[in-house]
Design an enzyme around this catalytic site. Structure first.
Site, PDB file in Angstrom:
ATOM      1  N   TYR A 171     -16.978  15.210 -16.520  1.00 17.48           N
ATOM      2  CA  TYR A 171     -17.433  13.818 -16.522  1.00 17.48           C
ATOM      3  C   TYR A 171     -18.535  13.664 -15.462  1.00 17.48           C
ATOM      4  O   TYR A 171     -18.418  14.226 -14.364  1.00 17.48           O
ATOM      5  CB  TYR A 171     -16.233  12.916 -16.228  1.00 17.48           C
ATOM      6  CG  TYR A 171     -16.618  11.491 -15.949  1.00 17.48           C
ATOM      7  CD1 TYR A 171     -17.191  10.708 -16.949  1.00 17.48           C
ATOM      8  CD2 TYR A 171     -16.425  10.924 -14.703  1.00 17.48           C
ATOM      9  CE1 TYR A 171     -17.552   9.401 -16.694  1.00 17.48           C
ATOM     10  CE2 TYR A 171     -16.772   9.617 -14.446  1.00 17.48           C
ATOM     11  CZ  TYR A 171     -17.347   8.859 -15.443  1.00 17.48           C
ATOM     12  OH  TYR A 171     -17.712   7.573 -15.188  1.00 17.48           O
TER      13      TYR A 171
ATOM     14  N   LYS B  40      -9.037   4.946 -19.899  1.00 19.58           N
ATOM     15  CA  LYS B  40      -9.397   5.323 -21.261  1.00 19.58           C
ATOM     16  C   LYS B  40      -8.168   5.185 -22.182  1.00 19.58           C
ATOM     17  O   LYS B  40      -7.731   4.091 -22.407  1.00 19.58           O
ATOM     18  CB  LYS B  40      -9.975   6.741 -21.240  1.00 19.58           C
ATOM     19  CG  LYS B  40     -10.996   6.984 -20.098  1.00 19.58           C
ATOM     20  CD  LYS B  40     -12.271   6.171 -20.205  1.00 19.58           C
ATOM     21  CE  LYS B  40     -13.163   6.227 -18.960  1.00 19.58           C
ATOM     22  NZ  LYS B  40     -13.502   7.558 -18.457  1.00 19.58           N
TER      23      LYS B  40
ATOM     24  N   ASP C 166      -8.423  17.882 -16.045  1.00 23.27           N
ATOM     25  CA  ASP C 166      -8.663  16.492 -16.427  1.00 23.27           C
ATOM     26  C   ASP C 166      -8.286  16.376 -17.904  1.00 23.27           C
ATOM     27  O   ASP C 166      -8.963  16.930 -18.774  1.00 23.27           O
ATOM     28  CB  ASP C 166     -10.134  16.139 -16.181  1.00 23.27           C
ATOM     29  CG  ASP C 166     -10.427  14.660 -16.428  1.00 23.27           C
ATOM     30  OD1 ASP C 166      -9.793  14.086 -17.327  1.00 23.27           O
ATOM     31  OD2 ASP C 166     -11.302  14.101 -15.741  1.00 23.27           O
TER      32      ASP C 166
ATOM     33  N   ARG D  24       0.827  -1.216   0.000  1.00 25.95           N
ATOM     34  CA  ARG D  24       0.000   0.000   0.000  1.00 25.95           C
ATOM     35  C   ARG D  24       0.863   1.269   0.000  1.00 25.95           C
ATOM     36  O   ARG D  24       0.388   2.349  -0.325  1.00 25.95           O
ATOM     37  CB  ARG D  24      -0.990  -0.031   1.177  1.00 25.95           C
ATOM     38  CG  ARG D  24      -2.138   0.906   1.020  1.00 25.95           C
ATOM     39  CD  ARG D  24      -3.438   0.535   1.761  1.00 25.95           C
ATOM     40  NE  ARG D  24      -3.343  -0.336   2.890  1.00 25.95           N
ATOM     41  CZ  ARG D  24      -2.863  -0.007   4.103  1.00 25.95           C
ATOM     42  NH1 ARG D  24      -2.458   1.234   4.320  1.00 25.95           N
ATOM     43  NH2 ARG D  24      -2.810  -0.894   5.073  1.00 25.95           N
TER      44      ARG D  24
HETATM   45  C1  LIG Z   1     -14.055   8.066 -17.164  1.00 25.23           C
HETATM   46  C2  LIG Z   1     -13.652   9.416 -16.740  1.00 25.23           C
HETATM   47  C3  LIG Z   1     -13.344   9.689 -15.395  1.00 25.23           C
HETATM   48  C4  LIG Z   1     -13.477   8.654 -14.306  1.00 25.23           C
HETATM   49  O1  LIG Z   1     -12.526   7.642 -14.461  1.00 25.23           O
HETATM   50  P1  LIG Z   1     -12.712   6.116 -13.957  1.00 25.23           P
HETATM   51  O2  LIG Z   1     -11.448   5.481 -14.351  1.00 25.23           O
HETATM   52  O3  LIG Z   1     -13.943   5.586 -14.655  1.00 25.23           O
HETATM   53  O4  LIG Z   1     -12.923   6.179 -12.487  1.00 25.23           O
HETATM   54  C5  LIG Z   1     -12.910  10.962 -15.081  1.00 25.23           C
HETATM   55  N1  LIG Z   1     -12.806  11.925 -16.014  1.00 25.23           N
HETATM   56  C6  LIG Z   1     -13.112  11.698 -17.310  1.00 25.23           C
HETATM   57  C7  LIG Z   1     -12.976  12.810 -18.304  1.00 25.23           C
HETATM   58  C8  LIG Z   1     -13.549  10.440 -17.719  1.00 25.23           C
HETATM   59  O5  LIG Z   1     -13.867  10.227 -19.004  1.00 25.23           O
END
Ligand SMILES: *Cc1c(COP(=O)(O)O)cnc(C)c1O
Length: 419
Positions: A147, A237, A212, A93
């Site tokens: 998101y 992603k 982000d 951890r």
């Molecule tokens: C999918 C997504 C998230 C969240 O990510 P997870 O890996 O699903 O927790 C945050 N920001 C954006 C722009 C996303 O497309």
């Protein structure tokens, strides 16, 4: 037919994607290496010296040590500034060598000192909020759309944050003494709206700006170079890129990274080493994947923009492989009719996905807030993959026809659903 951000030149963009020579400043004194070089070498610099080619996967949960005084000193150091322990971690951890390789590589690509990986994008965002909340800085200034779950986490105040939603121009006026974070997405999920990051960073003053960067990836945009202190990715992603890893990561300076490691240690949202391995592997093809998928996307944008069944196309100036468009027909019938394209939430995989944000990715956002931020009921979000573009268009063409027919009454909704 209206085209958002109508001034971009798709053909120039395709050329830019084809050479992709963005350079990344050398952080450790070496000459700057191009992004494509970093993508395949960063996080692996020690391997050849160890007689290895593929990075080892370290699955240890604990690490033996006969020197408990030395371990005590390393734990004290971690408690002070969250620095990664020298030598093996004490316990998984605290850190993991395979995950660290991915963190090193992502920091190189984003041009930051450090990066800290988490079990998901939402775990990464939660850790950032917890760091700031623990300092009594609970107020967040944010720009919609975000998101859907990021919006929800802030709006519902699940971690005790209080959010003020503003337009980019309203950021400076919204800052308060207890503002701990400014949060933006550019291009935003799902409308692909873009923000002038340099201007926003300036407006933030000393308040950390979190961008982000999930949609752009460091291939198209490096927010830290424009003044963002924190760069967040849902690594689920594009960074993973194959739809089989869930992860999140924050790229930032070492001081903030130390706080994030301490929160990760205390709250447990760690990334599994197998996921770390797959992400490092994913990074090596990131520039190639993003450029190829973006060229496909630019071609589809041309065809969608010329199509009378499409009311509006949204595509960012910086390009990329995400496209949003509003249909004249029934968006649910379009989703029901795709065959090659997969009707699924998420994005950034090698294959093309389509989804209806108002039903899925942004369902959790209050309907008025959702519509107010440009996420209309006829908007579809397409994550363009690496298939042949003519095959993609053939599928979209017949799906658009089904959406059109559903509205013009030639085919009933039930019949579309049964096809
Ligand atoms: C999918 C997504 C998230 C969240 O990510 P997870 O890996 O699903 O927790 C945050 N920001 C954006 C722009 C996303 O497309």
């Amino acid at each position: 037919m209206a085209m958002d951000f109508g001034s971009f030149d798709v053909h120039a963009m395709k050329r830019d994607h084809a050479d992709g020579t963005g350079r990344v400043a050398g952080l450790r004194g070496g000459a700057p290496r191009a992004l494509a070089t970093e993508a395949v070498h960063a996080g692996r610099d020690d391997l050849a010296g160890q007689g290895l080619h593929a990075p080892p996967i370290d699955l240890s949960t604990t690490y033996p040590s006969y020197d408990s005084r030395g371990e005590a000193a390393r734990i004290d150091a971690f408690a002070t500034d969250g620095a990664e322990p020298d030598g093996p971690p004490v316990y998984a951890r605290l850190g993991n060598p395979t995950v660290s390789r991915f963190e090193t590589a992502l920091a190189r690509l984003e041009g930051t000192e450090s990066a800290v990986a988490f079990a998901s994008g939402m775990a990464a965002l939660s850790a950032v909020l917890l760091v700031r909340n623990s300092m009594g800085l609970r107020h967040v200034v944010a720009v919609r759309p975000l998101y859907g779950c990021s919006d929800h986490l802030l709006t519902a105040g699940l971690l005790g944050s209080e959010v003020t939603w503003v337009d980019p121009a309203g950021i400076e006026a919204a800052l308060r003494p207890d503002t701990g974070l400014v949060l933006v997405e550019s291009p935003a999920n799902p409308t692909l709206a873009e923000i002038d990051l340099r201007a926003v960073a300036h407006a933030c003053g000393s308040v950390p700006l979190l961008v982000d960067n999930t949609f752009a990836t460091p291939v198209l945009q490096r927010p830290a170079e424009q003044g963002a202190r924190l760069v967040l990715h849902s690594a689920t992603k594009y960074l993973g890129g194959h739809g089989d890893v869930m992860a999140g990561v924050v790229a930032c300076d070492e001081e903030f990274a130390g706080r994030l490691r301490q929160v990760r240690f205390a709250t447990g949202g760690v990334l599994h080493p197998l996921a770390g391995y797959l992400l490092l592997r994913g990074l090596s093809t990131l520039p190639v994947r993003v450029r190829a998928a973006s060229a496909n996307a630019a071609e589809l944008v041309d065809r969608l923009a010329a199509d009378p069944r499409v009311a509006r196309v949204h595509y960012p100036r910086i390009g990329g492989a995400m496209v949003a468009f509003e249909v004249e027909g029934d968006p649910h019938a379009v989703i029901a009719a795709v065959r090659l394209v997969t009707p699924a939430v998420s994005l950034g995989s090698v294959d093309t996905l389509i989804q209806h944000p108002a039903s899925i990715s942004h369902r959790i956002v209050d309907a008025d807030d959702r519509r107010g931020s440009g996420v209309g009921d006829r908007l579809l979000r397409l994550s363009v993959g690496l298939e042949d573009v003519d095959d993609l268009w053939a599928d979209l063409d017949q799906a658009l026809e089904a959406g059109h027919a559903a509205v013009s009454g030639e085919v009933s909704r039930e019949a579309v659903a049964e096809r």
